[in-house]
Scaffold this motif. Structure first.
Motif, mmCIF file in Angstrom:
data_model
loop_
_atom_site.group_PDB
_atom_site.id
_atom_site.type_symbol
_atom_site.label_atom_id
_atom_site.label_comp_id
_atom_site.label_asym_id
_atom_site.label_seq_id
_atom_site.Cartn_x
_atom_site.Cartn_y
_atom_site.Cartn_z
ATOM 1 N N THR A 201 1.066 -1.538 0.006
ATOM 2 C CA THR A 201 -0.294 -0.169 -0.006
ATOM 3 C C THR A 201 0.721 1.219 0.178
ATOM 4 O O THR A 201 2.126 1.650 0.607
ATOM 5 N N VAL A 202 0.448 2.421 -0.579
ATOM 6 C CA VAL A 202 1.341 3.976 -0.454
ATOM 7 C C VAL A 202 0.356 4.067 -0.454
ATOM 8 O O VAL A 202 -1.202 4.529 -0.770
ATOM 9 N N GLU A 203 1.134 5.620 0.420
ATOM 10 C CA GLU A 203 -0.011 7.200 0.255
ATOM 11 C C GLU A 203 1.046 8.153 -0.483
ATOM 12 O O GLU A 203 1.843 8.608 -0.958
ATOM 13 N N LEU A 204 0.062 9.196 -0.854
ATOM 14 C CA LEU A 204 0.181 9.795 -2.250
ATOM 15 C C LEU A 204 0.273 11.375 -1.309
ATOM 16 O O LEU A 204 0.664 11.196 -0.345
ATOM 17 N N TRP A 205 2.064 12.020 -1.808
ATOM 18 C CA TRP A 205 1.887 13.329 -0.765
ATOM 19 C C TRP A 205 1.361 14.204 -0.911
ATOM 20 O O TRP A 205 0.070 14.486 -1.412
ATOM 21 N N PRO A 206 1.429 14.233 0.805
ATOM 22 C CA PRO A 206 0.314 15.461 1.104
ATOM 23 C C PRO A 206 0.092 16.785 1.083
ATOM 24 O O PRO A 206 1.355 17.241 0.254
ATOM 25 N N LYS A 207 -0.337 17.287 -0.064
ATOM 26 C CA LYS A 207 -0.436 18.588 -0.756
ATOM 27 C C LYS A 207 -0.049 19.394 0.947
ATOM 28 O O LYS A 207 -0.723 20.114 1.198
ATOM 29 N N PRO A 208 1.040 20.623 0.344
ATOM 30 C CA PRO A 208 0.739 21.310 1.673
ATOM 31 C C PRO A 208 -0.330 22.453 1.566
ATOM 32 O O PRO A 208 -0.538 22.488 0.806
ATOM 33 N N LEU A 209 -0.061 23.366 2.717
ATOM 34 C CA LEU A 209 -0.962 24.109 3.011
ATOM 35 C C LEU A 209 -0.678 25.198 1.784
ATOM 36 O O LEU A 209 -1.752 25.949 1.164
ATOM 37 N N TYR A 210 0.544 26.056 1.646
ATOM 38 C CA TYR A 210 0.316 26.995 0.668
ATOM 39 C C TYR A 210 -0.004 26.863 -0.570
ATOM 40 O O TYR A 210 0.298 27.873 -2.080
ATOM 41 N N TYR A 211 -0.221 25.868 -0.918
ATOM 42 C CA TYR A 211 -0.510 25.730 -2.443
ATOM 43 C C TYR A 211 -1.455 25.834 -3.648
ATOM 44 O O TYR A 211 -1.358 26.270 -4.818
ATOM 45 N N ASP A 212 -1.609 26.654 -2.398
ATOM 46 C CA ASP A 212 -2.912 26.902 -3.245
ATOM 47 C C ASP A 212 -3.148 28.873 -3.126
ATOM 48 O O ASP A 212 -4.132 29.408 -3.606
ATOM 49 N N LYS A 213 -1.542 29.637 -2.553
ATOM 50 C CA LYS A 213 -1.835 30.920 -2.041
ATOM 51 C C LYS A 213 -1.229 31.097 -3.592
ATOM 52 O O LYS A 213 -0.096 30.585 -4.671
ATOM 53 N N LYS A 214 -1.066 32.246 -3.905
ATOM 54 C CA LYS A 214 -0.657 33.518 -5.030
ATOM 55 C C LYS A 214 0.885 34.471 -4.214
ATOM 56 O O LYS A 214 0.319 34.516 -3.221
ATOM 57 N N THR A 215 1.703 34.542 -4.980
ATOM 58 C CA THR A 215 2.613 35.547 -4.491
ATOM 59 C C THR A 215 2.220 36.874 -4.498
ATOM 60 O O THR A 215 0.985 36.913 -6.119
ATOM 61 N N SER A 216 2.422 37.734 -3.824
ATOM 62 C CA SER A 216 1.842 39.204 -4.265
ATOM 63 C C SER A 216 1.946 39.716 -5.223
ATOM 64 O O SER A 216 1.335 40.698 -6.289
ATOM 65 N N SER A 217 3.339 39.019 -5.881
ATOM 66 C CA SER A 217 3.642 39.350 -7.539
ATOM 67 C C SER A 217 2.122 38.214 -8.880
ATOM 68 O O SER A 217 2.160 38.673 -10.147
ATOM 69 N N GLY A 218 1.192 37.721 -7.612
ATOM 70 C CA GLY A 218 -0.112 37.304 -8.821
ATOM 71 C C GLY A 218 0.481 35.372 -9.370
ATOM 72 O O GLY A 218 0.465 35.446 -9.693
ATOM 73 N N LEU A 219 2.475 34.876 -9.055
ATOM 74 C CA LEU A 219 2.490 34.045 -9.288
ATOM 75 C C LEU A 219 2.074 32.721 -8.461
ATOM 76 O O LEU A 219 1.414 33.426 -7.038
ATOM 77 N N PRO A 220 1.217 31.897 -9.099
ATOM 78 C CA PRO A 220 0.769 30.240 -8.082
ATOM 79 C C PRO A 220 2.247 29.765 -7.625
ATOM 80 O O PRO A 220 3.410 29.635 -7.625
ATOM 81 N N MET A 221 2.314 29.674 -6.443
ATOM 82 C CA MET A 221 3.265 29.885 -5.285
ATOM 83 C C MET A 221 3.369 28.133 -5.359
ATOM 84 O O MET A 221 4.968 28.049 -4.924
ATOM 85 N N LYS A 222 2.809 27.355 -5.695
ATOM 86 C CA LYS A 222 4.556 25.999 -6.220
ATOM 87 C C LYS A 222 4.226 25.915 -7.645
ATOM 88 O O LYS A 222 5.177 24.554 -7.428
ATOM 89 N N GLU A 223 3.776 26.765 -7.665
ATOM 90 C CA GLU A 223 5.061 27.207 -9.574
ATOM 91 C C GLU A 223 6.317 27.144 -9.106
ATOM 92 O O GLU A 223 7.613 27.528 -9.859
ATOM 93 N N VAL A 224 6.333 28.305 -8.312
ATOM 94 C CA VAL A 224 7.767 29.002 -7.480
ATOM 95 C C VAL A 224 8.396 28.224 -7.192
ATOM 96 O O VAL A 224 9.903 28.382 -7.012
#
Ligand code: SF4
Length: 411
Positions: free
Chosen positions: A109-132
């Motif tokens: 059995t395996v577990e998928l990596w849990p999503k971090p809390l900051y993943y839904d947020k954006k930087t003040s310059s408008g970039l998705p934090m999960k891509e930075v």
């Protein structure tokens, strides 16, 4: 052991047969290696059970996949989807749990990596934090730049490397700058660290930039700016961190150590044999050279200290057809001899598992046997133990991509 780089996988010994020949090798780490080597195929049922509100997702060839998985002892598996003819493991969802399946049998059995809390947020310059700043279970990852001089200017990129191709696609998709802005990265790190107890290290990397008064000065100057911005998030002068960068000169390494709070230094030589290095990494060979690369790693030990400098190899790529080692036995002997030489001088070697990737020049080749990787992981860890070297900054928690450093926690 003869290299059979283009023969289909069905001729191989089974997992049980290989593990039977290595009774002391941990089964879960052998599973990790075999999944990394053969790749994954997610069933429809598994894909339907992925929950983007709870699981960490990433885009791979235009499809949203779970980023990766954890085994029940906390071992991380970083593996990617592979076509059917590579005989990948299946990931299915049965009785409320994700499972790994080999030849129709559930193996774990395996577990998928849990999503971090900051993943839904954006930087003040408008970039998705999960891509930075992306995340592993316990590490923050910064791919600072999608530009690699060897690949993009000289067309001499490392032949196993799909990164310039994938990163360019990603950056175009999200309209990210070619090189991340330090203030965006700092903002993401500060936000990520609000999640209690999750992250233990910050990993920074990017392609090589050889420009500058002294070769690589432009790359160095950028990393210094980036590390100083990240350092502002911490109250201490040094912070848990790993820079994976080009092999800087002694003068450049001193600047890196003195002007930033960086904790450790890594420069990947990729292949521990000069002849194969020249063929597989032509850009690195042309601009730096194998012997100079090794020398620079050794000089880094004087600056960052024993146990804080390592190099990564793409385990198995030394067997690639047609100019790789003609047998697995020769490849293993040569690789471990060179790793021993580096260890004597205070540099640790870790390996990843070569699984030929779409977008790389070696995409149609195949990786060596499971037996080879078990011997390689064991050999590298034995060398580390013999020379009293630790690899805490690149271990099963901080990184999770090196079977040999998974073994380090068991000794
Ligand atoms: S592995 Fe080689 S080609 Fe890929 S980014 Fe690094 S230096 Fe460039």
């Amino acid at each position: 052991m003869v290299c059979v780089s283009r023969i289909p996988r069905r001729d191989e010994a089974t997992f049980a047969e290989v593990l039977g020949a290595h009774p002391d090798f941990p089964r879960l780490i052998a599973i990790k290696i075999d999944v990394q080597r053969r790749g994954l195929h997610y069933t429809r049922r598994a894909m339907a059970a992925v929950d983007p509100t709870r699981h960490q997702i990433y885009m791979w060839e235009g499809v949203a996949y779970p980023h990766s998985m954890l085994l029940r002892d906390g071992t991380t598996i970083l593996a990617y989807p592979q076509p059917r003819d590579r005989n990948p493991y299946d990931v299915d969802f049965i009785d409320g749990a994700f499972v790994l399946i080999d030849a129709g049998q559930v193996v774990e059995t395996v577990e998928l990596w849990p999503k971090p809390l900051y993943y839904d947020k954006k930087t003040s310059s408008g970039l998705p934090m999960k891509e930075v700043v992306s995340a592993r279970p316990q590490r923050l990852d910064i791919f600072a730049s999608s530009f690699c001089h060897f690949a993009h200017v000289d067309d001499q990129g490392c032949q196993f490397c799909p990164l310039p191709h994938h990163h360019s696609q990603l950056r175009e998709a999200y309209d990210l700058p070619t090189r991340l802005k330090p203030e965006d990265v700092k903002e993401c790190i500060a936000e990520a660290l609000k999640e209690p107890g999750r992250f233990t290290n910050i990993h920074i990397t990017g392609g090589s930039v050889i420009k500058g008064r002294e070769m690589l000065d432009a790359e160095l100057d950028y990393y210094i700016k980036l590390l100083r911005a990240i350092g502002e998030v911490f109250a201490t002068p040094r912070f848990p961190s790993q820079l994976l960068a080009s092999p800087f000169s002694e003068k450049q390494l001193i600047r890196l150590r003195e002007e930033t709070g960086l904790g450790s230094y890594t420069s990947n030589i990729e292949v521990l044999d000069e002849q194969r290095f020249n063929w597989i990494c032509p850009g690195k060979a042309h601009h730096i050279g194998y012997r100079e690369w090794k020398d620079r790693l050794v000089r880094a030990v004087d600056i960052f200290g024993r146990g804080n400098v390592n190099t990564g190899i793409v385990g198995g790529v030394e067997t690639a057809a047609p100019h790789g080692f003609p047998s697995e036995a020769e490849a293993l002997r040569a690789t471990l001899d060179e790793a021993e030489d580096l260890a004597q001088k205070g540099v640790t070697t870790v390996h990843t598992v070569w699984a030929p990737q779409k977008g790389s020049k070696f995409s149609e080749l195949r990786s060596p046997s499971l037996d080879y990787f078990i011997r390689l992981a064991s050999g590298l860890q034995e060398i580390r133990a013999r020379h009293g070297l630790s690899v805490d900054f690149d271990d099963y928690r901080r990184c999770g991509n090196h079977p040999d450093s998974d073994l380090a926690r068991l000794q």
